[in-house]
Design a protein around this motif. Structure first.
Motif, PDB file in Angstrom:
ATOM      1  N   GLU A  59       0.870  -1.177   0.000  1.00 11.57           N
ATOM      2  CA  GLU A  59       0.000   0.000   0.000  1.00 11.57           C
ATOM      3  C   GLU A  59       0.904   1.223   0.000  1.00 11.57           C
ATOM      4  N   MET A  60       0.898   1.938  -1.099  1.00  9.99           N
ATOM      5  CA  MET A  60       1.805   3.068  -1.274  1.00  9.99           C
ATOM      6  C   MET A  60       1.158   4.362  -0.810  1.00  9.99           C
ATOM      7  N   HIS A  61       1.985   5.277  -0.324  1.00 15.84           N
ATOM      8  CA  HIS A  61       1.518   6.570   0.174  1.00 15.84           C
ATOM      9  C   HIS A  61       2.322   7.673  -0.513  1.00 15.84           C
ATOM     10  N   GLU A  62       1.709   8.312  -1.466  1.00 16.90           N
ATOM     11  CA  GLU A  62       2.388   9.363  -2.220  1.00 16.90           C
ATOM     12  C   GLU A  62       2.841  10.505  -1.309  1.00 16.90           C
ATOM     13  N   ASP A  63       2.055  10.797  -0.280  1.00 19.65           N
ATOM     14  CA  ASP A  63       2.397  11.922   0.595  1.00 19.65           C
ATOM     15  C   ASP A  63       3.576  11.615   1.514  1.00 19.65           C
ATOM     16  N   TRP A  64       3.942  10.359   1.697  1.00 19.97           N
ATOM     17  CA  TRP A  64       5.100  10.020   2.526  1.00 19.97           C
ATOM     18  C   TRP A  64       6.407  10.306   1.787  1.00 19.97           C
ATOM     19  N   ALA A  65       6.449   9.961   0.513  1.00 21.88           N
ATOM     20  CA  ALA A  65       7.679  10.093  -0.278  1.00 21.88           C
ATOM     21  C   ALA A  65       7.284  10.192  -1.753  1.00 21.88           C
ATOM     22  N   PRO A  66       6.915  11.395  -2.207  1.00 22.15           N
ATOM     23  CA  PRO A  66       6.400  11.546  -3.573  1.00 22.15           C
ATOM     24  C   PRO A  66       7.356  11.084  -4.669  1.00 22.15           C
ATOM     25  N   LEU A  67       8.645  11.320  -4.514  1.00 24.32           N
ATOM     26  CA  LEU A  67       9.596  10.914  -5.552  1.00 24.32           C
ATOM     27  C   LEU A  67       9.731   9.385  -5.597  1.00 24.32           C
ATOM     28  N   ALA A  68       9.762   8.760  -4.435  1.00 21.86           N
ATOM     29  CA  ALA A  68       9.822   7.291  -4.376  1.00 21.86           C
ATOM     30  C   ALA A  68       8.546   6.692  -4.950  1.00 21.86           C
ATOM     31  N   PHE A  69       7.414   7.279  -4.600  1.00 20.25           N
ATOM     32  CA  PHE A  69       6.124   6.819  -5.116  1.00 20.25           C
ATOM     33  C   PHE A  69       6.126   6.848  -6.644  1.00 20.25           C
ATOM     34  N   GLU A  70       6.555   7.949  -7.223  1.00 14.52           N
ATOM     35  CA  GLU A  70       6.573   8.095  -8.677  1.00 14.52           C
ATOM     36  C   GLU A  70       7.543   7.111  -9.323  1.00 14.52           C
ATOM     37  N   ARG A  71       8.742   6.942  -8.731  1.00 19.29           N
ATOM     38  CA  ARG A  71       9.721   6.027  -9.306  1.00 19.29           C
ATOM     39  C   ARG A  71       9.215   4.589  -9.242  1.00 19.29           C
TER      40      ARG A  71
END
Length: 168
Positions: A59-71
Protein backbone atom coordinates in the motif's frame (compact mmCIF):
# COMPACT_ATOMS: atom_id res chain seq x y z
CA UNK A 1 6.01 -13.94 2.74
CA UNK A 2 9.64 -13.25 1.97
CA UNK A 3 11.42 -14.63 5.02
CA UNK A 4 14.15 -17.21 4.82
CA UNK A 5 17.80 -17.85 5.54
CA UNK A 6 20.37 -15.45 4.15
CA UNK A 7 20.96 -17.61 1.08
CA UNK A 8 17.26 -17.89 0.18
CA UNK A 9 16.64 -17.02 -3.43
CA UNK A 10 13.22 -16.36 -4.86
CA UNK A 11 11.70 -14.24 -7.58
CA UNK A 12 9.23 -11.41 -7.41
CA UNK A 13 6.82 -9.98 -9.95
CA UNK A 14 4.59 -6.93 -9.59
CA UNK A 15 1.20 -6.00 -10.91
CA UNK A 16 -1.00 -2.93 -10.69
CA UNK A 17 -4.03 -5.24 -10.77
CA UNK A 18 -4.87 -6.14 -7.21
CA UNK A 19 -8.54 -7.07 -6.76
CA UNK A 20 -8.22 -8.06 -3.10
CA UNK A 21 -6.41 -4.89 -1.99
CA UNK A 22 -8.22 -2.11 -0.16
CA UNK A 23 -9.63 0.64 -2.35
CA UNK A 24 -7.19 3.45 -1.64
CA UNK A 25 -6.63 6.26 -4.12
CA UNK A 26 -4.51 9.38 -4.41
CA UNK A 27 -6.00 12.81 -4.88
CA UNK A 28 -5.76 12.32 -8.66
CA UNK A 29 -7.47 8.93 -8.49
CA UNK A 30 -4.42 6.67 -8.97
CA UNK A 31 -4.42 3.41 -7.04
CA UNK A 32 -1.90 3.24 -4.24
CA UNK A 33 -1.14 -0.45 -4.09
CA UNK A 34 0.88 -3.02 -5.95
CA UNK A 35 0.57 -6.79 -5.69
CA UNK A 36 3.85 -8.69 -5.48
CA UNK A 37 3.95 -12.41 -6.08
CA UNK A 38 6.93 -14.41 -4.93
CA UNK A 39 8.08 -17.92 -5.60
CA UNK A 40 10.89 -19.98 -4.18
CA UNK A 41 13.35 -21.06 -6.77
CA UNK A 42 15.72 -23.96 -6.67
CA UNK A 43 17.28 -24.90 -10.01
CA UNK A 44 17.45 -28.57 -8.97
CA UNK A 45 13.79 -28.90 -7.99
CA UNK A 46 10.53 -28.69 -9.87
CA UNK A 47 7.62 -27.03 -8.05
CA UNK A 48 5.25 -29.48 -6.42
CA UNK A 49 1.87 -29.98 -8.11
CA UNK A 50 -0.51 -27.27 -6.95
CA UNK A 51 2.32 -24.88 -6.04
CA UNK A 52 0.99 -21.34 -5.66
CA UNK A 53 3.42 -18.47 -5.15
CA UNK A 54 3.04 -16.34 -2.06
CA UNK A 55 1.97 -12.78 -2.56
CA UNK A 56 1.83 -9.54 -0.67
CA UNK A 57 0.38 -6.12 -1.34
CA UNK A 58 2.27 -2.86 -1.00
CA UNK A 59 0.00 0.00 0.00
CA UNK A 60 1.81 3.07 -1.27
CA UNK A 61 1.52 6.57 0.17
CA UNK A 62 2.39 9.36 -2.22
CA UNK A 63 2.40 11.92 0.60
CA UNK A 64 5.10 10.02 2.53
CA UNK A 65 7.68 10.09 -0.28
CA UNK A 66 6.40 11.55 -3.57
CA UNK A 67 9.60 10.91 -5.55
CA UNK A 68 9.82 7.29 -4.38
CA UNK A 69 6.12 6.82 -5.12
CA UNK A 70 6.57 8.10 -8.68
CA UNK A 71 9.72 6.03 -9.31
CA UNK A 72 8.21 2.80 -7.96
CA UNK A 73 5.06 3.38 -10.01
CA UNK A 74 7.17 3.91 -13.16
CA UNK A 75 9.21 0.76 -12.48
CA UNK A 76 6.07 -1.32 -11.98
CA UNK A 77 4.45 0.08 -15.12
CA UNK A 78 7.66 -0.76 -17.00
CA UNK A 79 7.50 -4.37 -15.64
CA UNK A 80 10.96 -3.82 -14.17
CA UNK A 81 10.38 -6.07 -11.14
CA UNK A 82 9.08 -9.05 -13.12
CA UNK A 83 11.39 -12.01 -12.52
CA UNK A 84 13.66 -10.09 -10.15
CA UNK A 85 15.40 -12.22 -7.60
CA UNK A 86 15.01 -11.63 -3.89
CA UNK A 87 18.72 -11.29 -3.29
CA UNK A 88 18.85 -10.35 0.36
CA UNK A 89 16.85 -11.82 3.23
CA UNK A 90 17.89 -11.05 6.77
CA UNK A 91 15.24 -12.31 9.24
CA UNK A 92 14.44 -9.66 11.83
CA UNK A 93 15.89 -6.94 9.59
CA UNK A 94 14.83 -6.77 5.93
CA UNK A 95 14.12 -8.38 2.57
CA UNK A 96 15.54 -6.76 -0.56
CA UNK A 97 15.03 -7.01 -4.32
CA UNK A 98 15.40 -4.76 -7.36
CA UNK A 99 18.08 -5.96 -9.77
CA UNK A 100 17.01 -6.67 -13.32
CA UNK A 101 18.30 -9.81 -15.01
CA UNK A 102 18.66 -7.66 -18.15
CA UNK A 103 21.85 -5.62 -17.92
CA UNK A 104 20.77 -2.92 -20.38
CA UNK A 105 17.50 -2.32 -18.52
CA UNK A 106 19.28 -2.13 -15.16
CA UNK A 107 21.91 0.23 -16.57
CA UNK A 108 19.25 2.55 -17.99
CA UNK A 109 17.50 2.91 -14.62
CA UNK A 110 20.81 3.15 -12.70
CA UNK A 111 21.72 6.13 -14.88
CA UNK A 112 18.66 7.99 -13.56
CA UNK A 113 18.89 8.08 -9.75
CA UNK A 114 16.20 10.05 -7.93
CA UNK A 115 16.69 12.64 -5.26
CA UNK A 116 15.99 11.79 -1.64
CA UNK A 117 12.52 12.62 -0.35
CA UNK A 118 12.13 14.82 2.70
CA UNK A 119 11.52 12.80 5.86
CA UNK A 120 7.99 12.84 7.30
CA UNK A 121 8.11 13.70 11.01
CA UNK A 122 6.90 10.84 13.20
CA UNK A 123 6.92 8.28 10.37
CA UNK A 124 9.09 5.40 11.53
CA UNK A 125 9.89 2.02 10.07
CA UNK A 126 7.84 -0.89 11.36
CA UNK A 127 7.48 -4.46 10.14
CA UNK A 128 6.32 -4.32 6.53
CA UNK A 129 7.50 -0.76 5.78
CA UNK A 130 8.74 -0.38 2.18
CA UNK A 131 11.54 1.92 1.06
CA UNK A 132 14.10 2.34 -1.67
CA UNK A 133 17.63 1.38 -0.75
CA UNK A 134 20.32 3.80 -1.78
CA UNK A 135 23.94 3.48 -2.76
CA UNK A 136 25.45 4.90 0.44
CA UNK A 137 25.15 8.46 -0.71
CA UNK A 138 22.77 11.33 -1.18
CA UNK A 139 20.27 11.09 -4.03
CA UNK A 140 21.36 7.56 -4.94
CA UNK A 141 18.05 5.67 -5.18
CA UNK A 142 17.47 3.73 -8.39
CA UNK A 143 15.64 0.36 -8.35
CA UNK A 144 16.51 -1.49 -5.15
CA UNK A 145 13.59 -1.93 -2.72
CA UNK A 146 13.64 -3.24 0.82
CA UNK A 147 10.86 -4.28 3.16
CA UNK A 148 11.48 -4.02 6.89
CA UNK A 149 11.08 -7.27 8.82
CA UNK A 150 11.04 -5.59 12.24
CA UNK A 151 10.47 -2.13 13.71
CA UNK A 152 13.48 -0.04 12.64
CA UNK A 153 15.20 -3.29 11.70
CA UNK A 154 16.77 -5.60 14.23
CA UNK A 155 19.52 -3.11 15.07
CA UNK A 156 17.34 0.02 15.00
CA UNK A 157 19.16 1.51 12.02
CA UNK A 158 16.43 1.62 9.35
CA UNK A 159 15.39 5.12 8.41
CA UNK A 160 18.66 6.73 9.43
CA UNK A 161 20.09 7.17 5.92
CA UNK A 162 18.85 10.10 3.79
CA UNK A 163 17.60 7.71 1.06
CA UNK A 164 15.51 5.62 3.49
CA UNK A 165 12.12 7.29 3.20
CA UNK A 166 9.15 4.95 3.49
CA UNK A 167 6.64 5.05 0.67
CA UNK A 168 4.63 1.99 1.65
Amino acid sequence: HCQGPNDHIGTVGTSRSCPDAPEVTTSDGRKQYVRCETSSWDPDLEPEPGFVPDSFTIEMHEDWAPLAFERFTALVEDDFYTENIIYRTLPGFLVQFGISSHHAIQAAWDAKPIQDDDKVQGLNFKKGTVSFAGNNGLNSRTTHIFISDAPLGEDGSLGQMPHESPFG
